[in-house]
Design an enzyme around this catalytic site. Structure first.
Site, PDB file in Angstrom:
ATOM      1  N   GLY A 133       0.823  -1.207   0.000  1.00 52.30           N
ATOM      2  CA  GLY A 133       0.000   0.000   0.000  1.00 52.30           C
ATOM      3  C   GLY A 133       0.852   1.250   0.000  1.00 52.30           C
ATOM      4  N   TYR A 134       1.222   1.674  -1.181  1.00 47.99           N
ATOM      5  CA  TYR A 134       2.071   2.874  -1.303  1.00 47.99           C
ATOM      6  C   TYR A 134       1.311   4.031  -1.947  1.00 47.99           C
ATOM      7  CZ  TYR A 134       6.702   1.048   0.005  1.00 47.99           C
ATOM      8  OH  TYR A 134       7.782   0.579   0.674  1.00 47.99           O
ATOM      9  N   GLU A 255      12.358  -2.856  -5.324  1.00 48.58           N
ATOM     10  CA  GLU A 255      11.291  -2.915  -6.317  1.00 48.58           C
ATOM     11  C   GLU A 255      11.816  -2.502  -7.688  1.00 48.58           C
ATOM     12  OE1 GLU A 255       7.977  -0.323  -5.592  1.00 48.58           O
ATOM     13  OE2 GLU A 255       6.736  -1.291  -7.106  1.00 48.58           O
TER      14      GLU A 255
END
Lengths: 393, 379
Positions: A133-134, A255
């Site tokens: 949840g960014y 990421e």
């Protein structure tokens, strides 16, 4: 040392021969071929199950993590041998997971012993599927402008807000989530929280993409109660309260590395030899493929250099940004060429022949590569500022 | 081998970097000899200094007075040569000719290698016969004549041909023009009769010759390697040269790029440093990314040659092509970002663009190597 590695290679080869089913030695073809784990996970077939379980027993879902956290405790050199041997037989990854790629490295670096024991083992065994949840509507690459707020209620927070582009949130069990806990400090006012998606007040809604698929969701948090602790030595936040940005930044590095495809042969290898099997009778297309192959093979060299440097702590800390920029632009080009080489067949949206329109959908999916995890423009800004040290950047 | 410099290589890099900046710098060498109209295009004094540093014979084996180092080490020196636009016969003599002489008889080695190691001799390589690199087609013929050969034909773009004490010449001793077999390499001394040189100055101020062989008589011991079996030696020499040229190209691109980013940090327009403009920042960051990739590829190519790896030839062509594209981008963006002064002779940035153009053409431009990548990949 080299002798030990040779022995390890022989042993690994033997183990793979015995443990990796033939069906798991084919290139991944679409989403259904990937096992994500989690509470509601189902295996596509017996081979997938057998391969996953064999790897789980061996600690090979996360080979370089310590044994006490569910890994195999391999040294970097051994992990490289395993990667090479798996690549040699085209073995599929036994488990795909944001827990492995993103949360795991962050916990290994910032987590308490209790968090590591608890969460890392779950991740390694594929028991809990995580989502990230960014991003928020209005806070994409400019992540620190996020608004989701956790109000401090002593032993818990009450979280309200909305996240977007939460990959597979509708299938995830838990979320690692950035929540603003101090409105007065843009950077030092964010906490990196972990909570269960079945909590009251958490809901998700898939977003249909241009590829026709919905890997992303909107995630809503409506008075969600997040405890500050899950037991002795297991805080519900990673790092310190209000210092979640440090964790987020660390994780973004991983990421970006992943999205860049560094060290990923399937993505950084040459394309011409594969497409040439059907004959390339157009000299202009042949030339375009050769140009692409030069870029792809060269990028592969960079990926190798990057990983070599990483092992010994050389190289600039902003280098992953450069890899992300170059790797994603390259991957988009790769799929453009695959579409061209495929011709009208590649346009098919739902045919069996193209297994559900995979070429077209994959092509569309890659367009997100240079947007997700920080856009190409943001990567270029970071390179200009942190590596080239250009003024006012 | 990891893709970064080990301790010894880092020491070599530091030494070469310091030496080339002090002794081989643009003002002291390139501009100096250019403005004098020097017929060689480089300084022999500097070449002797190269020898004192151990550079000239670095790829020569220890039995013949060299250091027995590899392509990776030569690449380190070449990157510094590129960065400083240092005119020298290093690539043709110490890398290419040395690689060919590796296959030569002990007599031939004994005749030529000491001069190279001492920095007294300069060698050139004569392969191409037209304006574009095409080593597959060799028309120059060497006919058997007595105990030796008679050489007839013409070569073009022989870098520093007129300054060379010895030329490595690829000639055909049998077969058709494009055959693999039937090639023989010869070590032709500069004073050979019936050889005429037509030296021309190139865009980067270097000198190259068009050479005619009109029945040049050669001893049998001028043969490098085996008669008719020279293709393999030729290929090895070309690979050494291409990987070396890639390393030099990384230096040229890096030198131009550093000069450009420095300029972005000090030049003001519209009341701002131009480096503050995002349009320029993004282009600079793009060049940086490409340059890092090109550098990794050049190192990989050199290492693969040193390891005699199976796909070495493929990666050498990838490196020459990639560096070619990237160096062109770096020098062109360099001139553009310098604006008007980038077009003046007084500023060095234009010299980088000129050198890149010549280096790009040498041993195959990026089109040549893209085609080769496709062929070697089976399409």
């Amino acid at each position: 040392m080299a002798q030990d590695l040779d022995a390890f290679r022989a042993e690994t080869r033997e183990w793979l021969e015995a443990s990796c089913p033939e069906e798991m030695r084919q290139p991944v073809d679409g989403e259904g071929d990937v096992y994500w784990g989690g509470r509601n996970a189902e295996f596509k077939n017996e081979a997938q199950k057998a391969w996953f379980e064999a790897c789980r027993e061996k600690g090979y879902t996360v080979p370089d993590w310590p044994k006490e956290y569910g890994g195999a405790g391999l040294s970097p050199a051994e992990a490289k041998v395993l990667r090479q041997e798996m690549a040699r037989i085209n073995a599929r990854p036994p488990l795909s997971s944001f827990g492995i790629w993103m949360l795991g490295p962050a916990l290994l670096h910032f987590g308490t012993e209790g968090q590591k024991q608890h969460f890392l083992n779950e991740i390694a065994r594929g028991e809990i599927r995580w989502c990230q949840g960014y991003s928020e509507p209005g806070s994409g690459s400019d992540l620190v402008s996020m608004q989701t707020f956790g109000e401090d209620k002593g032993d818990h927070w009450i979280v309200n807000g909305q996240k977007i582009w939460t990959s597979y949130a509708d299938e995830a069990d838990w979320i690692f989530c950035l929540v603003r806990t101090d409105k007065n400090d843009k950077y030092r006012g964010i906490t990196f929280m972990l909570f269960d998606m079945t909590n009251d007040g958490v809901s998700t809604k898939p977003i249909k993409l241009i590829s026709g698929n919905s890997p992303f969701c909107e995630t809503f948090m409506d008075d969600v109660k997040v405890p500050k602790s899950y037991g002795e030595g297991i805080p519900a936040y990673v790092g310190e309260i209000n210092r979640g940005w440090d964790v987020a930044k660390y994780l973004l590095g991983h990421e970006r590395e992943m999205i860049s495809g560094a060290g990923n042969k399937e993505r950084s290898g040459s394309l011409g030899p594969k497409l040439a099997r059907n004959g390339i009778d157009n000299p202009v297309l042949r030339a375009a493929l050769a140009e692409y192959d030069i870029d792809a093979l060269a990028f592969g060299c960079m990926g190798e250099k990057f990983l070599d440097e990483l092992k010994v702590g050389k190289g600039h800390p902003a280098q992953p940004n450069m890899m992300k920029y170059a790797g994603t632009e390259l991957n988009k080009q790769r799929h453009e060429l695959m579409m061209s080489a495929g011709g009208s067949r590649a346009l098919e949206w739902e045919s069996e022949e193209t297994s559900g329109g995979t070429p077209a959908r994959s092509w569309l999916r890659t367009k997100a590569n240079s947007i997700e995890g920080g856009t190409s423009e943001v990567m270029l800004n970071v390179i200009a500022k942190r590596i080239l040290e250009l003024p006012g950047a | 081998m990891p893709l970064y410099l080990d301790e010894d290589q880092q020491m070599l890099a530091d030494t070469a970097s310091e030496f080339m900046a002090e002794q081989g710098g643009i003002e002291k060498q390139l501009r100096h000899w250019r403005d004098k109209g020097c017929k060689d295009g480089f300084g022999h004094g500097l070449w002797e200094q190269f020898a004192e540093m151990g550079f000239t014979g670095m790829m020569v084996d220890e039995d013949h007075g060299g250091l027995g180092m590899g392509h990776a080490e030569a690449g380190i020196v070449l990157e510094q040569i590129g960065r400083n636009l240092t005119p020298s016969p290093f690539l043709t003599s110490s890398v290419m000719a040395a690689s060919a002489l590796d296959a030569a008889s002990d007599d031939l080695k004994g005749r030529w290698l000491p001069g190279l190691v001492e920095g007294k001799s300069v060698f050139a390589v004569a392969v191409d016969e037209g304006p574009k690199h095409n080593p597959q087609s060799i028309k120059t013929r060497a006919e058997k004549s007595g105990n030796g050969f008679k050489l007839t034909g013409a070569k073009t773009f022989v870098v520093q041909g007129a300054s060379a004490d010895m030329l490595v010449v690829a000639a055909r001793t049998s077969g058709g023009d494009a055959d693999d077999d039937g090639i023989t390499l010869f070590a032709v001394p500069r004073d050979a009769a019936n050889m005429t040189q037509d030296p021309v100055r190139l865009v980067d101020s270097s000198m190259a010759s068009h050479i005619t062989f009109d029945g040049v008589e050669l001893d049998g011991d001028a043969v490098i390697g085996d008669v008719d079996g020279g293709r393999a030696v030729l290929n090895k020499m070309l690979s050494a040269g291409r990987a070396g040229a890639a390393s030099e190209g990384v230096g040229v691109a890096g030198g131009a790029f550093d000069m450009t980013t420095e300029y972005l940090k000090q030049r003001k327009q519209f009341g701002k440093l131009i480096g503050e403009f995002q349009a320029l920042q993004h282009r600079a960051a793009h060049v940086y990314s490409e340059l890092e990739i090109a550098r990794a590829t050049a190192i990989k190519a050199a290492q693969m040659l040193d390891e005699d790896a199976e796909k070495a030839d493929l990666i050498v062509s990838v490196a020459k092509a990639k560096v070619g594209k990237v160096a062109r981008l770096a020098v062109q963006e360099g001139v553009q970002m310098h604006g008007g002064i980038g077009m003046t002779d007084e500023y060095d940035i234009g010299l980088f663009m000129k050198r890149d153009r010549a280096l790009h053409e040498f041993l195959g431009d990026h089109y040549f190597h893209a085609d080769r990548v496709a062929r070697l990949s089976g399409y």
